[in-house]
Design a protein around this motif. Structure first.
Motif, mmCIF file in Angstrom:
data_model
loop_
_atom_site.group_PDB
_atom_site.id
_atom_site.type_symbol
_atom_site.label_atom_id
_atom_site.label_comp_id
_atom_site.label_asym_id
_atom_site.label_seq_id
_atom_site.Cartn_x
_atom_site.Cartn_y
_atom_site.Cartn_z
ATOM 1 N N SER A 305 63.207 -49.800 -7.969
ATOM 2 C CA SER A 305 62.352 -49.435 -8.909
ATOM 3 C C SER A 305 62.908 -47.985 -9.326
ATOM 4 N N GLY A 306 63.532 -47.253 -8.365
ATOM 5 C CA GLY A 306 64.382 -46.134 -8.550
ATOM 6 C C GLY A 306 63.126 -44.851 -8.501
ATOM 7 N N ASP A 307 61.912 -45.206 -8.094
ATOM 8 C CA ASP A 307 60.735 -44.445 -7.916
ATOM 9 C C ASP A 307 60.904 -43.632 -6.547
ATOM 10 N N GLU A 308 61.144 -42.302 -7.029
ATOM 11 C CA GLU A 308 61.508 -41.211 -5.784
ATOM 12 C C GLU A 308 60.157 -41.336 -4.871
ATOM 13 N N VAL A 309 59.056 -41.697 -5.319
ATOM 14 C CA VAL A 309 57.906 -41.869 -4.105
ATOM 15 C C VAL A 309 58.416 -42.780 -2.971
ATOM 16 N N PHE A 310 58.959 -43.595 -3.224
ATOM 17 C CA PHE A 310 59.422 -44.691 -2.093
ATOM 18 C C PHE A 310 60.685 -43.914 -1.302
ATOM 19 N N ARG A 311 61.470 -43.347 -1.922
ATOM 20 C CA ARG A 311 62.723 -42.615 -1.275
ATOM 21 C C ARG A 311 62.047 -41.704 -0.547
ATOM 22 N N ASP A 312 61.282 -40.645 -1.015
ATOM 23 C CA ASP A 312 60.424 -39.675 -0.025
ATOM 24 C C ASP A 312 59.819 -40.201 0.989
ATOM 25 N N ALA A 313 59.137 -41.435 0.951
ATOM 26 C CA ALA A 313 58.358 -42.098 2.084
ATOM 27 C C ALA A 313 59.575 -42.483 3.113
ATOM 28 N N ALA A 314 60.490 -42.951 2.866
ATOM 29 C CA ALA A 314 61.376 -43.571 3.673
ATOM 30 C C ALA A 314 61.941 -42.340 4.283
ATOM 31 N N ILE A 315 62.498 -41.180 3.581
ATOM 32 C CA ILE A 315 63.033 -39.900 4.354
ATOM 33 C C ILE A 315 61.854 -39.502 5.306
ATOM 34 N N GLY A 316 60.712 -39.339 4.942
ATOM 35 C CA GLY A 316 59.787 -38.982 5.713
ATOM 36 C C GLY A 316 59.368 -39.638 7.240
ATOM 37 N N THR A 317 59.686 -40.991 6.931
ATOM 38 C CA THR A 317 59.369 -41.896 8.022
ATOM 39 C C THR A 317 60.466 -41.892 9.044
ATOM 40 N N ALA A 318 61.841 -41.664 8.582
ATOM 41 C CA ALA A 318 62.973 -41.842 9.354
ATOM 42 C C ALA A 318 62.995 -40.625 9.996
ATOM 43 N N ASP A 319 62.824 -39.265 9.321
ATOM 44 C CA ASP A 319 62.831 -37.897 9.874
ATOM 45 C C ASP A 319 61.549 -37.913 10.976
ATOM 46 N N TRP A 320 60.406 -38.272 10.836
ATOM 47 C CA TRP A 320 59.523 -38.482 11.814
ATOM 48 C C TRP A 320 59.796 -39.073 12.958
ATOM 49 N N VAL A 321 60.744 -40.358 12.830
ATOM 50 C CA VAL A 321 61.169 -41.054 14.080
ATOM 51 C C VAL A 321 62.000 -40.478 14.807
ATOM 52 N N ILE A 322 63.120 -39.708 14.203
ATOM 53 C CA ILE A 322 64.314 -38.981 14.944
ATOM 54 C C ILE A 322 63.547 -37.836 15.747
#
Length: 716
Positions: A305-322
């Motif tokens: 989709s190119g929608d940044e809401v999904f990119r931001d969610a992916a970054i938030g999830t990955a950062d939290w995991v690390i």
């Protein structure tokens, strides 16, 4: 004197609780109970047989809120414990370490009670055959909600065991027969995509057009169903008739989850499920097995989709995991508890005055409408952050430009996170499970590859190295690790999910050792788990402990179906290597699952993905080229400075758009030790790409512009 009092008087004075030395944090939570708990072991089972006592089997997990409630009410209560110790052999099981036992006794509960189970699961077994003769979930200390008190239940169950042995034997025989019937006989092979269309219609029929998701509360994320819809859209788009409704159902549902309270709006990471239709208030536990597939899904949704809401969610999830879920040794921890300081959600909710005291006027003005702080409290008199509005909407309304609004939101989150960090954190389950790690490794690899984040790739590499170093022994996997100890035979999901993760890693950075490991995992699947007679894969290995049942689960549950992932991954590996045994095992799995798929298509999403790729083999792209030779044949256009860059450039082009039925490997020419099918794909003077589907390969492509034209049509 009452029967309860007599029971207490007869109890031995020195109970032995044997849970302190286990690797399970859940079992360790009960190590100080006055109950004579045993872990599941032969010694406990032999004791029950020798004393002819029924077994009280209690199954739960460390982050389970109602498990904590029942523990506080009953297992920590001296009177209740005395009754348990006198009447039963008491066994405590962590469903995350022993999913085999959980699957068996959850199924038995459903057959006995005629309703779905859950945790805590409370099951009473006859000692000779380990068959359950009574099962339930949570039972209160005193009568309420139509449930008997736990003490009354204990007395009644034990009396039934003594006074009605013949009725119990008959019931147990019927139950064993019912369990044996659950293994489906091979059906007529499915020869078209009708079940996929039916699953799509079933999902559309239960779709919540207002809030996203399917059905009513409680709402679970079900990432497999969303992935199935995105894949369906991609397939119909490639055929020239894109199913926009499938696309919108998936993206709208995921967007509502991302903006809602199920997603931690400050630190990232998804909670287990929503208790309401609006995705507002979650059950606050955070499980690794949810976040791995959701991370993968967010990356795919952003790519599509190119929608940044999904990119931001992916970054938030990955950062939290690390930050919170990766151990110093490299493996990923299992879960964060729902409770802290004895209250569910306490760590995550806010007083409005507390927020106002922490933020500047501009920060507060921005987040108040964004997170609904001007509205009534949404969680027991306090506020749990839920995205009522989008940042773009609030910024436009307040006359702020997008960059300034983003900066204000970031600074507000930083301050709130700092304040939250001063609170007592929820407990963390620090065991490392192979299957759940594989799900997160795949998500991290996908995020690193699509988002261009080397730190995510490094995180996945560390976790994969941990699994190989600590949980891979003598050609076999172990299921769990904690405090330096790895143990328990691994299950179907461990092998299938790890094989799938290795296929993702091969698309990120090709290494022959990863391919070798993938083949070794596939061989164990075939030798230890495959049902040679009926097809499909058992959940436990051939050399596993003998239990009441050997399950062969087909449907997706909170994690993808192990049979579905095994079929999908073996098909891909089979096409890649030209190995017919892998393709045959996948085909026999789909035949074994044919009738369950036909009965309830949407519940078998992972198997439907495997069916899709069986009927239309996935596209395999193998790119060969030297990493240190001079540029040749004009392959290094668009800024690439050498053949290494050109290899990467070609791979990036092939992986640029959402193409879920494509596997792309970039294999340096210097890699010469390859299986015959890949060795036949020789490098040329520059970069050379091979495109194959099933047994058909096209002529090699050696020019970049031709390659771009070749890969773009299937990305519509």
């Amino acid at each position: 004197m009452s029967e309860i009092d007599q029971s207490a008087a007869d109890r031995p004075q020195q109970p032995r609780n044997r849970l302190a030395e286990t690797t399970s944090p859940y079992l360790q939570q009960h190590a100080e109970n006055p109950v004579d708990w045993w872990p599941w072991c032969e010694e406990a089972l032999a004791l029950a047989r020798s004393e002819q006592k029924p077994i009280l089997l209690s199954i739960g997990y460390s982050a389970c809120h109602w498990c904590h409630v029942m523990a506080h009410e009953s297992f920590e209560d001296e009177t209740t414990a005395k009754l348990m110790n006198r009447l039963f052999v008491n066994i405590k099981v962590d469903r995350e370490e022993r999913p085999d036992l959980d699957k068996i006794y959850q199924t038995a509960h459903q057959l006995l009670a005629q309703r779905t189970g859950g945790w805590p699961l409370t099951v009473f077994l006859t000692p000779d055959d380990l068959a359950p003769f009574f099962a339930g979930t949570y039972f209160p200390k005193t009568q309420r909600h139509g449930l008997p008190s736990f003490q009354e239940l204990l007395i009644g169950v034990e009396r039934a065991y003594r006074e009605k042995p013949e009725a119990i034997r008959e019931q147990n025989a019927s139950l064993r027969e019912a369990l044996s019937q659950l293994d489906p006989a091979p059906g007529v092979m499915i020869s078209d995509l009708t079940p996929l269309d039916q699953a799509r219609r079933q999902l559309a029929g239960s779709f919540d057009k207002v809030n996203g998701g399917f059905g009513r509360a409680p709402k679970f994320p079900h990432p497999t169903n969303l992935e199935l819809l995105l894949r369906h859209h991609a397939a119909t788009a490639a055929a020239g008739s894109p199913d926009q409704q499938a696309r919108e159902m998936a993206l709208f549902t995921l967007e509502r989850m991302v903006r809602g309270g199920m997603n931690d709006q400050l630190a990232g990471g998804f909670c287990r499920y929503s208790v309401d239709d609006q995705w507002m208030i979650p059950h606050f536990e955070k499980m690794l097995y949810d976040n791995g597939p959701l991370l993968t899904l967010c990356c795919d949704a952003w790519q599509l989709s190119g929608d940044e809401v999904f990119r931001d969610a992916a970054i938030g999830t990955a950062d939290w995991v690390i930050a919170e879920m990766q151990s110093e040794e490299g493996g990923y921890f299992s879960a964060l508890d729902a409770d802290s300081e004895g209250e569910e959600g306490r760590f995550y909710v806010w007083d409005r005055d507390q927020i106002a005291a922490l933020l500047s006027a501009d920060e507060l003005a921005l987040i108040t409408p964004l997170f609904g702080l001007e509205q009534a409290p949404n969680f027991e008199g306090r506020w749990h952050l839920h995205g009522y509005r989008t940042l773009a909407e609030v910024a436009a309304e307040q006359g702020r430009d997008a960059e300034a609004a983003s900066a204000l939101l970031a600074s507000a989150k930083t301050k709130l996170l700092a304040a939250r960090a001063e609170q007592v954190r929820p407990g963390r389950d620090e065991k490392v499970l192979t299957s759940w790690n594989a799900l997160m490794i795949k998500g991290m690899l996908r995020a690193g590859r699509l988002l261009g984040r080397d730190d995510y790739l490094a995180s996945a590499d560390r976790a994969l190295a941990f699994v190989q170093d600590r949980l891979w022994r003598d050609g076999r996997l172990l299921a769990t690790y904690k405090d330096g100890k790895a143990h328990l035979n691994a299950y179907l999901d461990d092998y299938a999910f790890l094989l799938d993760a290795l296929l993702e890693r091969l698309q990120t950075r090709f290494q022959p050792a990863d391919l070798d490991w993938a083949q070794a995992l596939a061989e164990v699947l075939l030798s230890q788990f495959q049902d040679d007679a009926k097809g499909g894969f058992y959940f436990t290995s051939a050399d596993h402990e003998s239990l009441l049942q050997r399950p062969k689960p087909m449907a997706d549950e909170s994690t993808p179906s192990g049979n579905g992932i095994a079929a999908l991954a073996l098909q891909r590996l089979g096409h890649l290597l030209g190995e017919p045994r892998y393709l045959d095992a996948a085909a026999r799995t789909l035949a074994a699952a044919a009738e369950p798929i036909r009965r309830l298509p949407y519940a078998h999403g992972t198997l439907l993905m495997a069916l899709d790729e069986q009927l239309g083999p996935p596209e395999m792209i193998v790119i060969r080229g030297s990493t240190n030779a001079d540029v040749a044949r004009g392959t290094a256009s668009e800024g690439a400075s050498g053949l290494g860059d050109a290899l990467n450039q070609w791979q990036t082009i092939a992986q640029r758009d959402y193409a879920p039925r494509r596997l792309t490997l970039a294999i340096p020419a210097e890699v010469t030790e390859l299986p015959s099918a890949l060795a036949a794909m020789q490098p040329g003077e520059g970069v050379r790409a091979y495109r194959c589907r099933g047994t058909h390969c096209e002529a090699p492509i050696e020019r970049l512009e031709e390659f771009k034209k070749a890969v773009v049509p299937s990305m519509k």
